[in-house]
Design an enzyme around this catalytic site. Structure first.
Site, mmCIF file in Angstrom:
data_model
loop_
_atom_site.group_PDB
_atom_site.id
_atom_site.type_symbol
_atom_site.label_atom_id
_atom_site.label_comp_id
_atom_site.label_asym_id
_atom_site.label_seq_id
_atom_site.Cartn_x
_atom_site.Cartn_y
_atom_site.Cartn_z
ATOM 1 N N GLU A 1 -6.067 -0.970 -8.570
ATOM 2 C CA GLU A 1 -4.979 -1.265 -7.649
ATOM 3 C C GLU A 1 -5.460 -1.079 -6.218
ATOM 4 O OE1 GLU A 1 -0.302 -0.293 -6.661
ATOM 5 O OE2 GLU A 1 -1.376 0.962 -8.104
ATOM 6 N N GLU B 1 8.138 -2.819 -8.021
ATOM 7 C CA GLU B 1 7.908 -1.417 -7.679
ATOM 8 C C GLU B 1 8.661 -1.083 -6.397
ATOM 9 O OE1 GLU B 1 4.043 1.424 -7.609
ATOM 10 O OE2 GLU B 1 4.028 -0.193 -6.138
#
Length: 293
Positions: free
Chosen positions: A153, A247
């Site tokens: 990520e 998210e």
């Protein structure tokens, strides 16, 4: 060319619902994820000591939900450290987390797997980077034996000094040298570090393995200034068919330690269900529009 009519799995981060991974919290997150029409629940393993893996796996199976797991490390368990004892603690956390992901029925373990989650006081050292490569190569080889993938990520400069751009992530993946190490793009972080939301998608191409969609302020999708239309069209350009997970963090939900690490100082929202229903519709509409070109 745009993507075909196949539907990307659409996920939601468990921190939209709950701040920990206690049995009661996981059951609630699974219930709400199913009720709001998502396909997958992403579980952060920052609180994995409280996770009842068998109960969580059964709840996910019963709800027909997929699962992905994510985490960052701590400064006393940082695989980018020059201190080998610190690196060893971080490597153990990663291997334990991979095992939890597998036991939950997941095939994708992602996040800031390469460093602590927090602001560093200096650039990454050459020795620290070598430690990252060595640890993640071993982790990737273990994952490959279980038909699992790892995600790198890309996080902003205030949360790591290892990988801040798509180009950084591709270089690291190349040095690790394992085909099951994929790139994880996150629009919140891209907004800080990239020139735009399109070129990184094209640069990553078929190495893209996971996507986080979040607003520039981590609130309701569409209420900030991010060009999601361009981003989703770019995903269509490369034929991305993987998971897209919403998210968003609010201090109303996120537990204090993680909230501090992520600098979540205010309540961006208090009604997770309303937020999630809006996000599910928003992502679905963006995917539909990108396929209609």
């Amino acid at each position: 060319m745009p993507t075909d009519t196949a539907t990307n799995p659409i996920g939601v981060h468990a921190l939209v619902w709950v701040g920990d991974t206690s049995p009661r919290s996981v059951a609630y997150a699974v219930e709400k994820t199913e009720a709001t029409g998502f396909d997958l629940l992403e579980i952060s393993l920052h609180d994995s000591g409280n996770l009842d893996v068998a109960a969580a796996r059964e709840a996910l199976r019963s709800a027909g939900l997929g699962v992905a797991c994510s985490r960052g490390l701590a400064f006393d368990a940082d695989v980018s450290s020059e201190d080998l004892a610190v690196v060893e603690r971080g490597e153990k956390l990663l291997h334990d987390s991979l095992a939890i992901t597998r036991a939950l029925g997941g095939t994708h373990f992602t996040g800031a797997l390469y460093s602590a989650l927090g602001k560093y006081g200096r650039p990454l050292t050459d020795a620290g980077r070598r430690n990252v490569v060595t640890v993640l190569r071993r982790l990737a080889q273990e994952a490959a034996g279980e038909s699992m993938t790892l995600g790198l990520e890309i996080c902003n400069r205030y949360e790591t000094n290892v990988v801040n751009t798509a180009h950084d992530a591709l270089r690291l993946a190349e040095d690790i040298g394992e085909d099951n190490v994929l790139i994880h793009l996150d629009t919140y972080h891209m907004n800080i570090e990239e020139d735009d939301l399109v070129r990184p998608v094209h640069e990553v191409g078929d190495r893209l393995g996971y996507v986080h969609v979040g607003e520039n302020h981590r609130g309701y999708l569409g209420s900030g200034h991010l060009d999601f239309t361009a981003f989703f069209h770019a995903l269509g350009d490369i034929g991305y068919s993987g998971t897209i997970t919403f998210e968003s963090f609010s201090s109303a939900v996120v537990m204090r330690g993680l909230s501090n690490d992520l600098a979540i100082w205010r309540n961006l929202w208090s009604d997770g269900e309303d937020l999630a229903r809006h996000a599910r519709a928003f992502i679905g509409n963006q995917l539909h529009t990108s396929r209609s070109r």
